[in-house]
Design a protein around this motif. Structure first.
Motif, PDB file in Angstrom:
ATOM      1  N   HIS A  32      11.862   6.744  51.343  1.00 45.59           N
ATOM      2  CA  HIS A  32      12.751   7.859  51.652  1.00 45.59           C
ATOM      3  C   HIS A  32      14.157   7.369  52.007  1.00 45.59           C
ATOM      4  O   HIS A  32      15.156   7.895  51.511  1.00 45.59           O
ATOM      5  CB  HIS A  32      12.187   8.694  52.799  1.00 45.59           C
ATOM      6  CG  HIS A  32      10.899   9.385  52.472  1.00 45.59           C
ATOM      7  ND1 HIS A  32      10.711  10.117  51.325  1.00 45.59           N
ATOM      8  CD2 HIS A  32       9.720   9.445  53.144  1.00 45.59           C
ATOM      9  CE1 HIS A  32       9.490  10.603  51.292  1.00 45.59           C
ATOM     10  NE2 HIS A  32       8.866  10.205  52.381  1.00 45.59           N
ATOM     11  N   SER A  33      14.224   6.342  52.846  1.00 44.52           N
ATOM     12  CA  SER A  33      15.525   5.859  53.313  1.00 44.52           C
ATOM     13  C   SER A  33      16.022   4.632  52.563  1.00 44.52           C
ATOM     14  O   SER A  33      17.214   4.328  52.587  1.00 44.52           O
ATOM     15  CB  SER A  33      15.436   5.516  54.806  1.00 44.52           C
ATOM     16  OG  SER A  33      14.581   4.405  55.011  1.00 44.52           O
ATOM     17  N   GLY A  34      15.110   3.902  51.911  1.00 45.89           N
ATOM     18  CA  GLY A  34      15.491   2.658  51.257  1.00 45.89           C
ATOM     19  C   GLY A  34      15.476   1.464  52.194  1.00 45.89           C
ATOM     20  O   GLY A  34      15.748   0.335  51.769  1.00 45.89           O
ATOM     21  N   ALA A  35      15.153   1.679  53.479  1.00 48.97           N
ATOM     22  CA  ALA A  35      15.095   0.574  54.443  1.00 48.97           C
ATOM     23  C   ALA A  35      13.950  -0.364  54.091  1.00 48.97           C
ATOM     24  O   ALA A  35      12.920   0.055  53.550  1.00 48.97           O
ATOM     25  CB  ALA A  35      14.907   1.123  55.854  1.00 48.97           C
ATOM     26  N   GLN A  36      14.120  -1.636  54.388  1.00 47.82           N
ATOM     27  CA  GLN A  36      13.101  -2.625  54.087  1.00 47.82           C
ATOM     28  C   GLN A  36      13.004  -3.648  55.209  1.00 47.82           C
ATOM     29  O   GLN A  36      13.958  -3.884  55.942  1.00 47.82           O
ATOM     30  CB  GLN A  36      13.395  -3.322  52.761  1.00 47.82           C
ATOM     31  CG  GLN A  36      14.745  -4.020  52.704  1.00 47.82           C
ATOM     32  CD  GLN A  36      15.011  -4.622  51.342  1.00 47.82           C
ATOM     33  OE1 GLN A  36      14.571  -5.719  51.030  1.00 47.82           O
ATOM     34  NE2 GLN A  36      15.749  -3.889  50.510  1.00 47.82           N
ATOM     35  N   LEU A  39      16.348   8.207  38.341  1.00 50.44           N
ATOM     36  CA  LEU A  39      16.244   7.138  39.325  1.00 50.44           C
ATOM     37  C   LEU A  39      16.359   7.735  40.720  1.00 50.44           C
ATOM     38  O   LEU A  39      17.375   8.332  41.071  1.00 50.44           O
ATOM     39  CB  LEU A  39      17.348   6.100  39.106  1.00 50.44           C
ATOM     40  CG  LEU A  39      17.416   4.953  40.121  1.00 50.44           C
ATOM     41  CD1 LEU A  39      16.165   4.075  40.038  1.00 50.44           C
ATOM     42  CD2 LEU A  39      18.680   4.129  39.901  1.00 50.44           C
ATOM     43  N   ARG A  40      15.329   7.587  41.538  1.00 49.12           N
ATOM     44  CA  ARG A  40      15.334   8.150  42.888  1.00 49.12           C
ATOM     45  C   ARG A  40      15.746   7.154  43.950  1.00 49.12           C
ATOM     46  O   ARG A  40      16.262   7.532  44.993  1.00 49.12           O
ATOM     47  CB  ARG A  40      13.941   8.698  43.220  1.00 49.12           C
ATOM     48  CG  ARG A  40      13.575   9.948  42.434  1.00 49.12           C
ATOM     49  CD  ARG A  40      12.364  10.617  43.012  1.00 49.12           C
ATOM     50  NE  ARG A  40      12.210  11.984  42.503  1.00 49.12           N
ATOM     51  CZ  ARG A  40      11.254  12.808  42.898  1.00 49.12           C
ATOM     52  NH1 ARG A  40      10.372  12.408  43.799  1.00 49.12           N
ATOM     53  NH2 ARG A  40      11.187  14.029  42.396  1.00 49.12           N
ATOM     54  N   LEU A  41      15.471   5.886  43.724  1.00 45.16           N
ATOM     55  CA  LEU A  41      15.782   4.869  44.731  1.00 45.16           C
ATOM     56  C   LEU A  41      16.004   3.533  44.043  1.00 45.16           C
ATOM     57  O   LEU A  41      15.295   3.179  43.105  1.00 45.16           O
ATOM     58  CB  LEU A  41      14.635   4.741  45.737  1.00 45.16           C
ATOM     59  CG  LEU A  41      14.776   3.644  46.793  1.00 45.16           C
ATOM     60  CD1 LEU A  41      15.848   4.011  47.820  1.00 45.16           C
ATOM     61  CD2 LEU A  41      13.449   3.384  47.491  1.00 45.16           C
ATOM     62  N   ASP A  51       1.467   4.412  49.918  1.00 49.11           N
ATOM     63  CA  ASP A  51       1.331   5.858  49.743  1.00 49.11           C
ATOM     64  C   ASP A  51       2.615   6.367  49.104  1.00 49.11           C
ATOM     65  O   ASP A  51       3.405   5.569  48.590  1.00 49.11           O
ATOM     66  CB  ASP A  51       1.014   6.558  51.077  1.00 49.11           C
ATOM     67  CG  ASP A  51       1.986   6.175  52.189  1.00 49.11           C
ATOM     68  OD1 ASP A  51       3.211   6.026  51.898  1.00 49.11           O
ATOM     69  OD2 ASP A  51       1.563   6.040  53.346  1.00 49.11           O
ATOM     70  N   GLU A  52       2.834   7.648  49.136  1.00 45.27           N
ATOM     71  CA  GLU A  52       4.010   8.214  48.483  1.00 45.27           C
ATOM     72  C   GLU A  52       5.336   7.830  49.152  1.00 45.27           C
ATOM     73  O   GLU A  52       6.400   7.958  48.543  1.00 45.27           O
ATOM     74  CB  GLU A  52       3.900   9.739  48.440  1.00 45.27           C
ATOM     75  CG  GLU A  52       2.749  10.258  47.593  1.00 45.27           C
ATOM     76  CD  GLU A  52       2.974  10.097  46.111  1.00 45.27           C
ATOM     77  OE1 GLU A  52       4.137  10.090  45.684  1.00 45.27           O
ATOM     78  OE2 GLU A  52       1.979   9.976  45.376  1.00 45.27           O
ATOM     79  N   SER A  53       5.272   7.350  50.379  1.00 43.11           N
ATOM     80  CA  SER A  53       6.512   7.067  51.111  1.00 43.11           C
ATOM     81  C   SER A  53       6.732   5.588  51.420  1.00 43.11           C
ATOM     82  O   SER A  53       7.814   5.211  51.866  1.00 43.11           O
ATOM     83  CB  SER A  53       6.540   7.855  52.429  1.00 43.11           C
ATOM     84  OG  SER A  53       5.449   7.509  53.255  1.00 43.11           O
ATOM     85  N   VAL A  54       5.728   4.741  51.202  1.00 42.43           N
ATOM     86  CA  VAL A  54       5.836   3.318  51.534  1.00 42.43           C
ATOM     87  C   VAL A  54       5.383   2.478  50.348  1.00 42.43           C
ATOM     88  O   VAL A  54       4.377   2.783  49.700  1.00 42.43           O
ATOM     89  CB  VAL A  54       4.990   2.955  52.777  1.00 42.43           C
ATOM     90  CG1 VAL A  54       5.067   1.454  53.070  1.00 42.43           C
ATOM     91  CG2 VAL A  54       5.457   3.742  53.997  1.00 42.43           C
TER      92      VAL A  54
END
Length: 239
Positions: free
Chosen positions: A83-87, A47-49, A64-67
């Protein structure tokens, strides 16, 4: 040959509503009724995020890979930084938002819901602009292939061109007479697959203009667990 199975770490705490593989990696995006979006490394099962939200998540997709994006039972359309988990929330439907797609060709995020609307959100500018399609019924599933968008309403599928949303290009009747629960359009051929609420799956393919259409239908048998039958409500087609 029996395919190998791998169990993911920290599975969803409720029913899974959507799964998507990343465009250039084996990262797997999972949305769930437990209100969490999860990102897994499918190779290591790690689990990464894990990104919680207010409402149950009914669909997800990668930009994409980051969004990534998700839609919620409160009608919200959310964007996630993987990457940050921000939403943040880019918009909303007036009723439950049921499904979501992302177009590389037009840089739009397409969502639909039980408010009988299909909305195309233009992501190329800071202040997102929305283009609206007024559907003639509640939308439970959409599928994108290039610039062609298939919209499932009742037991019919409407085909739109994202470059001209004024009217549908085609109306395709489903081979099943029950309500369509999920739809997947064909990438390399002119065809589509649908899953219905009564547990049937139908596939229609037109390989070329010079050949006859081919179609078939089969029924999925429910899986028994804890004395109850559970019927799948979605599928993924690797055309």
């Amino acid at each position: 040959m029996i395919a190998a199975r791998r169990k993911l770490e920290s599975p969803a705490g409720d029913a899974i509503s959507g799964v998507r593989f990343a465009p250039r990696s084996n990262n797997l995006l999972v949305s769930s009724w437990d209100s969490c979006l999860r990102l897994f490394d499918a190779d290591s099962s790690e689990l990464r995020l894990e990104a919680p939200s207010e409402a149950a998540l009914l669909g997800c997709c990668f930009q994409d890979e980051s969004v990534a994006f998700g839609v919620g039972s409160d009608g919200s359309v959310m964007r996630y930084d993987l990457h940050s988990g921000a939403q943040d929330t880019i918009g909303s439907h007036a009723d439950i938002a049921t499904c979501i797609e992302c177009s590389d060709q037009t840089c739009q995020v397409i969502t639909a819901g039980l408010d009988k609307k299909v909305v195309c959100w233009d992501m190329r500018i800071d202040k997102v602009i929305a283009n609206l399609i007024n559907a003639n019924g509640e939308v439970e599933s959409i599928s994108l292939s290039g610039c062609n968008l298939m919209v499932a309403i009742g037991n019919s599928a409407y085909v739109y061109d994202l470059r001209n949303l004024k009217r549908p290009l085609q109306l395709k009747e489903s081979p099943v007479d029950a309500r369509i629960r999920c739809i997947s359009s064909c990438v390399y051929f002119k065809g589509f697959a649908v899953g219905s609420v009564d547990g049937r799956v139908a596939v229609e393919i037109s390989p070329s203009s010079n050949s006859n259409d081919s179609s078939y239908t089969f029924r999925c048998h429910p899986k028994a667990k804890n004395g109850r039958n559970h019927l799948g409500l979605g599928f993924f087609c690797d055309w």
